[in-house]
Design a protein around this motif. Sequence first.
Motif, mmCIF file in Angstrom:
data_model
loop_
_atom_site.group_PDB
_atom_site.id
_atom_site.type_symbol
_atom_site.label_atom_id
_atom_site.label_comp_id
_atom_site.label_asym_id
_atom_site.label_seq_id
_atom_site.Cartn_x
_atom_site.Cartn_y
_atom_site.Cartn_z
ATOM 1 N N SER A 241 0.832 -1.210 0.000
ATOM 2 C CA SER A 241 0.000 0.000 0.000
ATOM 3 C C SER A 241 0.864 1.256 0.000
ATOM 4 O O SER A 241 0.526 2.249 -0.657
ATOM 5 C CB SER A 241 -0.929 -0.005 1.216
ATOM 6 N N ASP A 244 2.006 1.872 -3.480
ATOM 7 C CA ASP A 244 0.971 2.338 -4.407
ATOM 8 C C ASP A 244 0.397 3.706 -4.040
ATOM 9 O O ASP A 244 0.015 4.472 -4.933
ATOM 10 C CB ASP A 244 -0.170 1.309 -4.462
ATOM 11 N N ALA A 245 0.325 4.014 -2.754
ATOM 12 C CA ALA A 245 -0.274 5.295 -2.337
ATOM 13 C C ALA A 245 0.257 5.665 -0.956
ATOM 14 O O ALA A 245 -0.446 5.518 0.051
ATOM 15 C CB ALA A 245 -1.788 5.204 -2.343
ATOM 16 N N SER A 247 0.937 8.533 0.521
ATOM 17 C CA SER A 247 0.278 9.619 1.255
ATOM 18 C C SER A 247 -1.020 9.140 1.916
ATOM 19 O O SER A 247 -1.344 9.551 3.033
ATOM 20 C CB SER A 247 -0.017 10.784 0.312
ATOM 21 N N ARG A 248 -1.745 8.252 1.267
ATOM 22 C CA ARG A 248 -2.985 7.734 1.846
ATOM 23 C C ARG A 248 -2.704 6.859 3.068
ATOM 24 O O ARG A 248 -3.408 6.928 4.074
ATOM 25 C CB ARG A 248 -3.760 6.925 0.794
#
Length: 368
Positions: A241, A244-245, A247-248
């Motif tokens: 994760s 892939d993202a 900041s999220r």
Amino acid sequence: MRQPLVLKILENDKGGKIVLSTLAVVVLVVAFCNLFVPADSVFYISTFTVTILGKYLAFALLALALDLVWGYLGVLSLGHGAFFALGGYAWAMYLMRQIGDRGVYGNPELPDFMVFMNLKELPWFWYGFDNPLFALIMVALVPGILAFVFGWLAFKSRVTGVYLSIITQALTYALMLAFFRNDMGFGGNNGLTDFKDILGFDLQADTTRVGLLIITFLALAAGYLICRFIINSRLGRVVISIRDAESRVRFLGYKVEQYKLFIFVVSAVLAAIAGALYVPQVGIINPGVFSPLFSIELVIWVAIGGRGTLYGAIIGAIIVSYASTYFTSALPEVWLYALGALFVVVTLYLPKGVVGLISQINSKVKKA
């Protein structure tokens, strides 16, 4: 009935099972044909071939380490050659201490290069390397500490992308310049070589070479299982994760830096173990292994095999290493151009590497 841990880790990993099983069969066949088949038989496999295969498997473990941090964490490290080299130097220091008075100058305490440089006593950082257990600890500890300090500073500063790749490359280049210096106490340009034995076994003996090959394969298999276990765990899902993202994931409250640091250190230790396995089989370690070019070539191995698959990194390392062995002897002036062209082709047309190509072919066959 409870499923064995190894099978549980590889439960949904068909590619990993195939690659590890194939390598196990190859290693066993090579070992048998070297030790038990007469030298004049057509089925005899030379000790040189055993050594080359052992080197390929050490490179495969190194590629596996990079795939863990690049393929799953999204951190493109151009400095993993440094961890590989540090692990190799740590084990080479033990091998040098085992030479004793069998060196050219016959000094029981000092390696030949130290006698040549007129050193009167062993440098303090060489103490303890006559003990194999101490040397093994240093193989993992020194690169691990370096990776921890470097990673902590880089990830805490939120350095990412190409900037992180550049500073990892700067790290290995700085270490290369340092190890080239004769006064560093690591053999300078010539490095460490002329090893005699390992743990009391003659390094030139066929049985020792086969033993090293088998140990290297077992280390590769263990490294693969460790990486696959991490990726299959909850920690692994968070790591993917982050890739892939990021900041999220950070927004959800996860301490991203800690996850990055853990994976980076594990990867560095695996690379160092690969270096320690490489040295006794090749018989030399020098500052050239710190070269940024070697770390970049390592990235090409992973890209060609298939990033983010683990077993793809193993395939890529073996394919490219074999091609390098062939072309550098048959067409040495062509090899680097061929390697660069291959990387460009894979990047443009095969972004998932050889593994992705095989998957596409299988899908088309099933549809047909």
